[in-house]
Motif scaffolding. Structure first.
Motif, PDB file in Angstrom:
ATOM      1  N   CYS A 113      89.605   2.166  38.195  1.00  0.00           N
ATOM      2  CA  CYS A 113      90.565   3.262  38.087  1.00  0.00           C
ATOM      3  C   CYS A 113      91.925   2.937  38.683  1.00  0.00           C
ATOM      4  O   CYS A 113      92.843   3.760  38.608  1.00  0.00           O
ATOM      5  CB  CYS A 113      90.011   4.517  38.760  1.00  0.00           C
ATOM      6  SG  CYS A 113      88.523   5.154  37.950  1.00  0.00           S
ATOM      7  N   THR A 114      92.081   1.745  39.278  1.00  0.00           N
ATOM      8  CA  THR A 114      93.368   1.390  39.856  1.00  0.00           C
ATOM      9  C   THR A 114      94.043   0.247  39.120  1.00  0.00           C
ATOM     10  O   THR A 114      95.259   0.244  38.971  1.00  0.00           O
ATOM     11  CB  THR A 114      93.224   1.006  41.342  1.00  0.00           C
ATOM     12  OG1 THR A 114      92.312  -0.097  41.446  1.00  0.00           O
ATOM     13  CG2 THR A 114      92.692   2.187  42.144  1.00  0.00           C
ATOM     14  N   GLY A 115      93.271  -0.737  38.649  1.00  0.00           N
ATOM     15  CA  GLY A 115      93.853  -1.896  37.999  1.00  0.00           C
ATOM     16  C   GLY A 115      93.436  -2.021  36.553  1.00  0.00           C
ATOM     17  O   GLY A 115      93.712  -1.145  35.733  1.00  0.00           O
ATOM     18  N   SER A 116      92.765  -3.098  36.225  1.00  0.00           N
ATOM     19  CA  SER A 116      92.288  -3.314  34.866  1.00  0.00           C
ATOM     20  C   SER A 116      91.008  -4.119  34.911  1.00  0.00           C
ATOM     21  O   SER A 116      90.645  -4.681  35.950  1.00  0.00           O
ATOM     22  CB  SER A 116      93.336  -4.069  34.035  1.00  0.00           C
ATOM     23  OG  SER A 116      93.381  -5.443  34.422  1.00  0.00           O
ATOM     24  N   GLU A 117      90.318  -4.170  33.782  1.00  0.00           N
ATOM     25  CA  GLU A 117      89.268  -5.156  33.615  1.00  0.00           C
ATOM     26  C   GLU A 117      89.946  -6.503  33.361  1.00  0.00           C
ATOM     27  O   GLU A 117      91.171  -6.610  33.313  1.00  0.00           O
ATOM     28  CB  GLU A 117      88.366  -4.770  32.446  1.00  0.00           C
ATOM     29  CG  GLU A 117      87.787  -3.376  32.514  1.00  0.00           C
ATOM     30  CD  GLU A 117      86.842  -3.154  33.674  1.00  0.00           C
ATOM     31  OE1 GLU A 117      86.336  -4.152  34.235  1.00  0.00           O
ATOM     32  OE2 GLU A 117      86.609  -1.990  34.053  1.00  0.00           O
ATOM     33  N   VAL A 118      89.162  -7.549  33.162  1.00  0.00           N
ATOM     34  CA  VAL A 118      89.743  -8.859  32.882  1.00  0.00           C
ATOM     35  C   VAL A 118      90.409  -8.829  31.505  1.00  0.00           C
ATOM     36  O   VAL A 118      89.838  -8.352  30.526  1.00  0.00           O
ATOM     37  CB  VAL A 118      88.676  -9.967  32.922  1.00  0.00           C
ATOM     38  CG1 VAL A 118      89.303 -11.313  32.579  1.00  0.00           C
ATOM     39  CG2 VAL A 118      88.023 -10.022  34.300  1.00  0.00           C
ATOM     40  N   PHE A 558      82.899  -5.031  30.418  1.00  0.00           N
ATOM     41  CA  PHE A 558      82.137  -6.206  30.821  1.00  0.00           C
ATOM     42  C   PHE A 558      83.104  -7.297  31.254  1.00  0.00           C
ATOM     43  O   PHE A 558      84.226  -7.392  30.761  1.00  0.00           O
ATOM     44  CB  PHE A 558      81.267  -6.701  29.666  1.00  0.00           C
ATOM     45  CG  PHE A 558      80.403  -5.632  29.065  1.00  0.00           C
ATOM     46  CD1 PHE A 558      79.224  -5.250  29.669  1.00  0.00           C
ATOM     47  CD2 PHE A 558      80.781  -4.986  27.901  1.00  0.00           C
ATOM     48  CE1 PHE A 558      78.438  -4.258  29.127  1.00  0.00           C
ATOM     49  CE2 PHE A 558      79.999  -3.999  27.341  1.00  0.00           C
ATOM     50  CZ  PHE A 558      78.820  -3.623  27.966  1.00  0.00           C
ATOM     51  N   PHE A 559      82.666  -8.154  32.150  1.00  0.00           N
ATOM     52  CA  PHE A 559      83.531  -9.189  32.686  1.00  0.00           C
ATOM     53  C   PHE A 559      84.044 -10.116  31.585  1.00  0.00           C
ATOM     54  O   PHE A 559      85.092 -10.733  31.721  1.00  0.00           O
ATOM     55  CB  PHE A 559      82.753  -9.991  33.735  1.00  0.00           C
ATOM     56  CG  PHE A 559      83.626 -10.712  34.720  1.00  0.00           C
ATOM     57  CD1 PHE A 559      84.412 -10.006  35.622  1.00  0.00           C
ATOM     58  CD2 PHE A 559      83.665 -12.100  34.752  1.00  0.00           C
ATOM     59  CE1 PHE A 559      85.224 -10.670  36.531  1.00  0.00           C
ATOM     60  CE2 PHE A 559      84.468 -12.768  35.665  1.00  0.00           C
ATOM     61  CZ  PHE A 559      85.246 -12.056  36.559  1.00  0.00           C
ATOM     62  N   ALA A 560      83.307 -10.189  30.485  1.00  0.00           N
ATOM     63  CA  ALA A 560      83.663 -11.109  29.401  1.00  0.00           C
ATOM     64  C   ALA A 560      84.745 -10.567  28.494  1.00  0.00           C
ATOM     65  O   ALA A 560      85.158 -11.240  27.552  1.00  0.00           O
ATOM     66  CB  ALA A 560      82.417 -11.443  28.581  1.00  0.00           C
ATOM     67  N   GLY A 561      85.198  -9.338  28.715  1.00  0.00           N
ATOM     68  CA  GLY A 561      86.289  -8.792  27.926  1.00  0.00           C
ATOM     69  C   GLY A 561      85.817  -8.009  26.721  1.00  0.00           C
ATOM     70  O   GLY A 561      84.710  -7.472  26.692  1.00  0.00           O
ATOM     71  N   ASN A 562      86.669  -7.941  25.708  1.00  0.00           N
ATOM     72  CA  ASN A 562      86.329  -7.235  24.465  1.00  0.00           C
ATOM     73  C   ASN A 562      85.234  -7.993  23.721  1.00  0.00           C
ATOM     74  O   ASN A 562      84.937  -9.150  24.013  1.00  0.00           O
ATOM     75  CB  ASN A 562      87.553  -7.141  23.544  1.00  0.00           C
ATOM     76  CG  ASN A 562      88.714  -6.429  24.180  1.00  0.00           C
ATOM     77  OD1 ASN A 562      89.236  -6.871  25.188  1.00  0.00           O
ATOM     78  ND2 ASN A 562      89.135  -5.334  23.590  1.00  0.00           N
ATOM     79  N   ASN A 563      84.658  -7.327  22.718  1.00  0.00           N
ATOM     80  CA  ASN A 563      83.669  -8.022  21.905  1.00  0.00           C
ATOM     81  C   ASN A 563      83.673  -7.484  20.493  1.00  0.00           C
ATOM     82  O   ASN A 563      84.138  -6.370  20.231  1.00  0.00           O
ATOM     83  CB  ASN A 563      82.272  -7.902  22.526  1.00  0.00           C
ATOM     84  CG  ASN A 563      81.691  -6.512  22.365  1.00  0.00           C
ATOM     85  OD1 ASN A 563      81.118  -6.170  21.335  1.00  0.00           O
ATOM     86  ND2 ASN A 563      81.852  -5.671  23.391  1.00  0.00           N
ATOM     87  N   VAL A 628      81.392 -12.432  19.208  1.00  0.00           N
ATOM     88  CA  VAL A 628      82.514 -13.077  19.873  1.00  0.00           C
ATOM     89  C   VAL A 628      82.967 -12.184  21.021  1.00  0.00           C
ATOM     90  O   VAL A 628      83.126 -10.973  20.851  1.00  0.00           O
ATOM     91  CB  VAL A 628      83.673 -13.326  18.884  1.00  0.00           C
ATOM     92  CG1 VAL A 628      84.976 -13.599  19.623  1.00  0.00           C
ATOM     93  CG2 VAL A 628      83.344 -14.501  17.969  1.00  0.00           C
ATOM     94  N   TRP A 629      83.133 -12.796  22.185  1.00  0.00           N
ATOM     95  CA  TRP A 629      83.620 -12.103  23.369  1.00  0.00           C
ATOM     96  C   TRP A 629      85.028 -12.589  23.707  1.00  0.00           C
ATOM     97  O   TRP A 629      85.452 -13.651  23.249  1.00  0.00           O
ATOM     98  CB  TRP A 629      82.702 -12.381  24.564  1.00  0.00           C
ATOM     99  CG  TRP A 629      81.386 -11.677  24.496  1.00  0.00           C
ATOM    100  CD1 TRP A 629      80.233 -12.134  23.922  1.00  0.00           C
ATOM    101  CD2 TRP A 629      81.080 -10.385  25.021  1.00  0.00           C
ATOM    102  NE1 TRP A 629      79.233 -11.204  24.060  1.00  0.00           N
ATOM    103  CE2 TRP A 629      79.721 -10.122  24.737  1.00  0.00           C
ATOM    104  CE3 TRP A 629      81.822  -9.428  25.719  1.00  0.00           C
ATOM    105  CZ2 TRP A 629      79.100  -8.940  25.116  1.00  0.00           C
ATOM    106  CZ3 TRP A 629      81.196  -8.250  26.100  1.00  0.00           C
ATOM    107  CH2 TRP A 629      79.851  -8.016  25.799  1.00  0.00           C
ATOM    108  N   GLY A 630      85.718 -11.843  24.543  1.00  0.00           N
ATOM    109  CA  GLY A 630      87.042 -12.271  24.951  1.00  0.00           C
ATOM    110  C   GLY A 630      87.035 -13.647  25.566  1.00  0.00           C
ATOM    111  O   GLY A 630      87.970 -14.424  25.383  1.00  0.00           O
ATOM    112  N   ASP A 631      85.968 -13.986  26.289  1.00  0.00           N
ATOM    113  CA  ASP A 631      85.932 -15.284  26.964  1.00  0.00           C
ATOM    114  C   ASP A 631      84.910 -16.245  26.371  1.00  0.00           C
ATOM    115  O   ASP A 631      84.604 -17.263  26.976  1.00  0.00           O
ATOM    116  CB  ASP A 631      85.667 -15.099  28.463  1.00  0.00           C
ATOM    117  CG  ASP A 631      84.225 -14.695  28.774  1.00  0.00           C
ATOM    118  OD1 ASP A 631      83.468 -14.361  27.842  1.00  0.00           O
ATOM    119  OD2 ASP A 631      83.852 -14.699  29.974  1.00  0.00           O
TER     120      ASP A 631
END
Length: 994
Positions: A113-118, A558-563, A628-631
Motif C-alpha cells: 500500500c506504500t510502494g509497488s510490486e516488482v 506475485f514476485f514474478a510480476g505480471n503473467n 509467461v511471467w514478467g521475470d
C-alpha cells in the motif's frame, strides 16, 4: 487470492461451469478513471438523468450503470475501490488509467500500500520503496522443476542499488505520469521530492529531485572503476552501473553509499551496462545521452494491404536537462530486433527473461516491419466432396443442430466459449450447404449476443455494467477475476466479438451501429481500446505495446510480476477485430486487429514457443511454456499439470485466425513430440486441440490419429464436426506458406509437396480480385471463399445466410513475374464493373481540385489553419469535385481514407464534408459532415477515415444521374496548417455501382 494452482490431472466438467484452461491465468490490473473525467453520455446515448443514469442505450443494445446486486468491483488499498486515483499525483494524465501494464501495481495497490510490486521493465527490474527506487539487473536464471514435468525459469528481482535521497521517507509512492511504455513515480515527504522515470527497453532510469541531494545505496560495498567529475562507474553483485550527475557535480563514496549534491541542479540518471564489453568505452557512449531524459514514448503502426506488411514505429520524446542532445539509448526485444528496419544494434547485448536484448544508441525512434501473412474465417473444404468424409462431417454437423453452443455457462467466459463453438459450426455448415445447421448456429449466436448486449433483458441476469470511476465495462455474471481484478477481458470478450463477426456476415443489419454494432464496439474498446482520442477506456488496456503481447493480469501480486497463460485466446481477440472490422467495413478496427495479431504472433513464437531455441535458458529443458511471467516462464497452468493442457492452453481456440500456430511446421512437430514424451504416450485429454495443432505441421498424421480414436471427448469449446473438418482439410492443403502474402487480409497460402493452394474469403457484396505477392491473382465472387485447387464457395451476406452456388471454379491467373499492387484504400476492392463507362466508386483527391476515378501522381496540398473553432462549418477548405456521375445507389454508406499530417503541431483537427447533387442541377440532396480527426504532433501521415463517425447528415441518397459529388476538407480547430495527401494517397469511396 482468486487463482490457486491446482495440478489435478483432469478438468472438472462444469455443470455450473468450472475452471477451464484459459480461464485461470493470474491476477491482472485495471483501468482507473476519475469520475470527474467521464461526463454522462460518453458511452452512447444515455437515458435522461445525467450522472445518475442507470442505463445507456447504444443502438438497440444497452449497458447498465447500476451495479447488479452482489456484484464485485475492483478492490485495493484504502479508498481505491471508490476512488482509483488516490495513488496518482494532481498533475497525472487525465482520462482512463492503464491497468494491465507491467507497472500497474504502482497505481493500483493491493498488497503493497506504500510502494509497488516488482516492476519488470527489462533489461532492468525496479521496485518502489518509501525511501527510493530499487534497481535489479539479474543475469542468472533460477530454474526449478524437471525437463519432463512442471518446471519454471525466472530472473528474479534482487536489488543491486536503491536510488533515493538522504532522509527521504514518502508515506506513499504515487504515479505522476505514464506514456506507452514508461512510467514516472513520485516520492514526496513534505520536505523532499523525487521523481523517477523507468520504462521497457531503457537501460537508464531518470531522476529529478528537490529539497535534497542524490543518494545511491548499493547491496554490498561497490567496486568503483571510474569516479571522474560528474560520472561514477561501479560494480555491485557482478553488474556494472554508471551514474551521471550534472556538469560541475562530483560523486562521493562512503561504504555502500554513493552521493552527490548534483551541483544544486537537481537531476541525474543511472544506467545499467550490459556486461561483456569494454565498460569504460560503453560508459562514454552512454554519457552522450545521459541527460536527454526520456519523458515520453509513443507507438504508431501502419498496415499496408498492398505490401502485406505492418510497420510499427517506437518513438521517444526527450527533455535535455543540459546540452542539446535529444536522442537516447534503447534495448530491443528479440521480436523487435528480428524485424528491425534501417538501424544496426551495437554489442554487447543485455540478458533478459525474453532473451538477448540488442542495443541501439543515438536514436529518436526505431521501426520494425513485419509480414502479415493473413487469416481466414475458417479453413476451406477442399477434401473429398462426395464420399465417406463428407458423410462423416455431415453427420457430425447434424448432431449439433439442436445445441450448437454446447456447454454455455452463465458467465462471460463460458458463454463466450459456447459462442465460439457455434461460430465454427456456422462457418463449416455454410461451406457444405448444410443450411439448417448453419441457421441454427446463427440463431443461437444471435439470441445469446442480443441477450448479453441488452441490459435488463432478464435472461440469467446477463448484462454489461459500465463503471465510470474505473473506466471499464464488466460483464456480469463475471468469472475468474474479471470483476474485482479486471482479469482477462480480452479473453472473454474476444469470443463475443468473433461470434458477432460471423453473425454480421449473414445478418449485417444486426451488426449495424443502430442495432448491436455499437455495443460490440464497446467490448472492443474496453479490452483493447484502439482509439487514442477515446478517454473512456485506456489505450490498449490488455496489450503491452513494447513487450508485444497481452497481459492477463495487472495487479502483479506475485514476485514474478505480471503473467499471461493463454496467448492463443489473446490472439482470438486480435483475430476477432480483423473479422469484425472486415465484416462491418470498419478499417480502424480491422487495422488495429492486424497490428495486434502480427505483433503478438511474433512475440508468441519467441516467448511462449522459443522457435529459434535462443530465449529460454538452456537448462530449462522445455520447448514451450504454458505461462509467461514478467521475470520468466513456466511449463505449467493455473489449473492442471497435464501436458496436454499446459501446451494446449496456448493452442485453443483453433480457428481460421490461429493459422499463425503453423508458421514453423517443424516446431509444431517438435512441440507435439515433447507432449508425447512428457505424457509418456499420446494425449488422453484435449486430443482434439492437440491434433488440430499437429495438423498445422503434419496433417496426415493428425488425420490418422483422429481416425484411430474418434471416440474421444471434445474440449468444451470444440465439436467433432470442427475437429474433423479442420484436420481433414489441412491434410489436403498441407502447411501454411509464410513466404507469400496477399493484398487482402482474409487470404492464406498453403503448400504441400511443393504445390501451393491460394485461398481468399470475400465477405463483401461485390466481386473481388486478390493479388498475392508472387503475382498470382485469385478472383473471388461476392460473399464467397475461393481456392485455387480443389475449390469451394462459401459465405453469404443476406439475412439467413447465403447459398452454395454451382459453376466453374474461380480463376487463378499466375503472372510471369511478381508484381506489387498499386496503392489502394484499405477498404475492400470494388471488383469488376460493367462494360461501357461505369462509375468508379473509388475517387482520388487530386491536386487542382479533381475527384477522379484514377490515381494520380503522389503529392500534397495545405489545409489552412483554423485559428478558431470551425467544427462542422467548412472554413477555407480544400475542395474536390466530380461531375457527370451516373450510378445506382447500393444502399451502403460513404467511406473515405485521407492521409493527413499536422507535423509537430499540437491541437489540430481536420474535418471532411461530402455533398451529393444527384442530378447535377445545383440542388444538393445529401450532405454528410464527419467528426473531426485530432492529428498527433508527430511528423508522418495519419489516416482519417469514416470510422471517426458522422457529426451530422441531411437528406437522403439516391441514384446518380449526371450528378456531382463535392468533398470539402478543412481544419476545424488548431493554429497550424495540415498537409493533405493527394494524387494516390487519399480517397473517397462512393456507395454506388454502375
Amino acid at each position: 487470492m482468486t487463482h490457486l494452482r491446482d495440478f489435478s490431472p483432469d478438468p472438472v466438467p462444469p455443470t455450473a461451469p468450472a475452471p477451464s484452461p484459459a480461464r485461470r491465468r493470474g491476477l491482472r490490473a485495471t483501468a482507473l478513471v476519475a469520475a470527474s473525467v467521464l461526463a454522462a453520455g460518453l458511452l452512447g446515448v444515455v437515458v435522461a438523468g445525467g450522472g445518475t443514469a442507470t442505463a445507456g442505450a447504444v443502438g438497440a443494445g444497452s449497458y447498465t450503470e447500476t451495479r447488479p446486486a452482489g456484484a464485485l468491483l475492483p478492490k485495493g488499498c484504502g479508498a481505491i475501490s471508490t476512488n482509483p486515483r488516490v495513488f496518482t499525483t494532481a498533475d497525472a494524465p487525465a482520462g482512463a488509467i492503464p491497468t494491465n501494464d507491467w507497472w500497474s501495481s504502482l497505481i493500483w495497490k493491493r498488497n503493497n500500500c506504500t510502494g509497488s510490486e516488482v516492476l519488470h521493465a527489462h533489461p532492468l527490474a525496479a521496485k518502489a520503496e518509501n525511501n527510493g527506487l530499487g534497481l535489479s539487473y539479474t543475469t542468472t536464471p533460477a530454474i526449478s522443476g524437471t525437463a519432463t514435468g512442471v518446471g519454471e525459469f525466472h530472473y528474479p528481482y534482487t536489488e543491486d542499488v536503491r536510488v533515493g535521497m538522504p532522509g527521504l521517507s514518502a508515506p506513499v509512492v504515487k504515479a505522476a505520469g505514464w506514456t506507452d511504455w514508461t512510467v514516472t513515480a513520485d516520492w514526496s515527504d513534505g520536505s523532499r521530492t523525487m521523481r523517477a522515470t523507468i520504462g521497457h527497453g531503457l537501460p537508464f532510469s531518470y531522476y529529478t529531485v528537490s529539497g535534497g541531494t542524490a543518494q545511491l545505496t548499493t547491496a554490498g560495498t561497490p567496486t568503483v572503476w571510474r569516479n571522474s567529475g560528474a560520472t561514477i562507474g561501479f560494480t555491485v553483485r557482478g553488474h556494472d552501473y554508471v551514474a551521471y550527475a550534472p556538469t560541475g557535480a562530483t560523486w562521493t563514496v562512503n561504504g555502500t553509499g554513493i552521493s552527490s549534491t548534483l551541483a544544486g541542479k537537481g537531476y541525474f540518471s543511472v544506467a545499467a551496462l550490459p556486461g561483456g564489453g569494454d565498460r569504460a568505452a560503453l560508459a562514454d557512449t552512454y554519457a552522450r545521452y545521459a541527460h536527454a531524459h526520456v519523458t515520453g514514448t509513443r507507438m504508431s503502426y501502419t498496415y499496408d494491404p498492398s505490401a502485406g506488411t505492418v510497420r510499427t514505429t517506437y518513438a521517444f520524446t526527450t527533455t535535455p536537462r543540459e546540452g542539446s542532445e535529444t536522442k537516447t539509448v534503447v534495448a530491443l526485444y528479440p521480436h523487435q530486433w528480428r524485424s528491425l528496419t534501417g538501424a544496426t544494434p551495437i554489442s554487447p547485448t543485455y540478458v533478459s527473461a525474453r532473451g538477448a536484448m540488442r542495443v541501439l544508441t543515438g536514436v529518436p525512434s526505431f521501426t520494425t516491419t513485419m509480414r502479415f501473412t493473413g487469416l481466414l474465417p475458417e479453413v476451406p473444404a477442399v477434401g473429398d466432396s462426395s464420399g465417406a468424409d463428407l458423410s462423416t462431417v455431415t453427420g457430425y454437423l447434424n448432431a449439433e443442430q439442436g445445441n450448437p453452443e454446447g456447454l454455455s455457462g452463465p458467465d462471460t467466459y463460458w458463454a463466450g466459449k459456447g459462442l465460439g463453438r457455434a461460430a465454427r459450426l456456422a462457418e463449416i455448415a455454410d461451406q457444405l450447404g448444410q443450411t439448417s445447421v448453419r441457421d441454427a448456429a446463427l440463431n443461437a449466436m444471435r439470441n445469446r449476443l442480443t441477450n448479453w448486449l441488452t441490459a435488463g433483458s432478464g435472461e440469467a441476469g446477463q448484462l454489461f455494467y459500465y463503471d465510470r470511476n474505473w473506466g471499464t465495462l464488466i460483464g456480469y455474471p463475471a468469472s475468474y477475476g474479471a470483476d474485482e481484478d479486471l482479469n482477462d477481458h480480452h479473453f472473454h470478450y474476444g469470443y463475443f466479438i468473433a461470434a458477432a463477426a460471423t453473425l454480421a456476415k449473414f445478418d449485417p443489419g444486426w451488426a449495424d451501429d443502430s442495432r448491436y454494432g455499437g455495443m460490440v464496439d464497446l467490448l472492443i474498446r474496453d479490452a483493447n481500446n484502439y482509439d487514442r482520442a477515446d478517454s473512456r477506456f485506456p489505450y490498449l488496456r490488455d496489450f503491452d505495446i513494447y513487450a508485444g503481447h497481452d497481459w492477463a493480469s495487472g495487479l502483479a501480486p506475485f514476485f514474478a510480476g505480471n503473467n499471461q497463460e493463454s496467448s492463443s485466446e489473446g490472439m482470438n481477440f486480435a483475430n476477432a477485430l480483423i473479422q469484425w472490422g472486415q465484416a462491418t467495413g470498419d478499417t480502424a478496427v480491422r487495422d488495429a486487429g492486424v497490428y495486434l495479431w502480427t505483433t503478438q504472433s511474433a512475440a508468441i513464437s519467441e516467448y511462449w514457443f522459443d522457435v529459434y531455441d535462443q530465449n529460454f535458458p538452456a537448462a530449462f529443458g522445455h520447448k514451450t511454456v504454458g505461462m509467461v511471467w514478467g521475470d520468466g516462464g513456466s511449463y505449467s497452468t493455473w489449473f492442471s499439470a497435464a501436458p496436454e493442457m499446459i501446451q494446449g492452453i496456448n493452442m485453443l481456440p483453433i480457428t481460421g485466425g490461429h493459422l499463425y500456430l503453423g508458421d514453423f511446421p517443424e516446431y509444431v512437430k517438435a512441440n507435439y513430440a515433447e507432449l508425447v514424451t512428457n505424457k509418456g504416450g499420446p494425449p488422453t485429454v484435449w486430443q482434439d486441440i492437440v491434433w488440430e495443432f499437429l495438423a498445422l505441421g503434419d496433417g496426415e498424421q493428425a488425420l490418422r490419429n483422429f481416425r484411430a480414436n474418434s471416440g474421444f471427448t471434445s474440449e468444451e469449446g470444440e465439436s467433432k464436426a470442427h475437429t474433423f473438418h479442420w484436420i481433414r482439410n489441412l491434410a489436403a492443403l498441407g502447411t501454411v506458406d509464410t513466404t507469400v502474402t496477399a493484398n487482402h487480409p482474409l487470404a492464406k497460402v498453403f503448400v504441400k509437396n511443393g504445390a501451393r493452394t491460394y485461398v481468399a474469403s470475400n465477405i463483401t457484396a461485390r466481386p473481388l480480385t486478390v493479388t498475392f505477392s508472387n503475382g498470382v491473382t485469385l478472383a473471388v465472387p461476392a460473399g464467397k471463399t475461393a481456392t485455387s485447387g480443389a475449390y469451394t464457395w462459401s459465405g453469404g451476406n443476406a439475412t439467413g445466410g447465403g447459398t452454395v452456388p454451382t459453376g466453374p471454379p474461380p480463376t487463378v491467373t499466375p503472372t510471369p513475374t511478381p508484381t506489387t499492387a498499386s496503392p489502394t484504400p484499405t477498404t475492400a476492392s470494388p471488383g469488376p464493373t460493367s462494360t461501357g463507362t461505369p462509375l468508379k466508386p473509388v475517387r482520388y483527391l487530386r491536386s487542382g481540385g479533381g475527384l477522379d476515378g484514377t490515381a494520380g501522381t503522389s503529392g500534397t496540398v495545405n489545409v489552412a489553419a483554423a485559428n478558431g473553432n470551425h467544427d462542422g462549418t467548412p472554413t477555407n477548405p480544400q475542395v474536390f469535385t466530380a461531375t457527370g456521375l451516373t450510378g445506382t445507389y447500393t444502399g451502403g454508406a460513404t467511406a473515405f481514407d485521407l492521409a493527413v499530417d499536422a507535423g509537430t503541431a499540437v491541437g489540430n483537427g481536420v474535418q471532411i464534408r461530402v455533398s451529393y447533387d444527384l442530378t447535377g442541377n445545383g440542388s444538393v440532396e445529401r450532405v454528410e459532415t464527419y467528426r473531426y480527426f485530432a492529428t498527433d504532433p508527430v511528423p508522418g501521415a495519419e489516416r482519417y477515415r469514416q470510422t471517426q463517425g458522422l457529426l451530422s447528415s441531411t437528406g437522403t441518397l439516391g441514384n446518380l444521374s449526371g450528378g456531382t459529388v463535392r468533398v470539402e476538407v478543412w481544419n476545424a480547430i488548431g493554429g497550424a496548417p495540415t498537409i493533405l495527401g493527394v494524387g494516390n494517397s487519399s480517397t473517397v469511396t462512393l456507395p454506388y455501382g454502375s
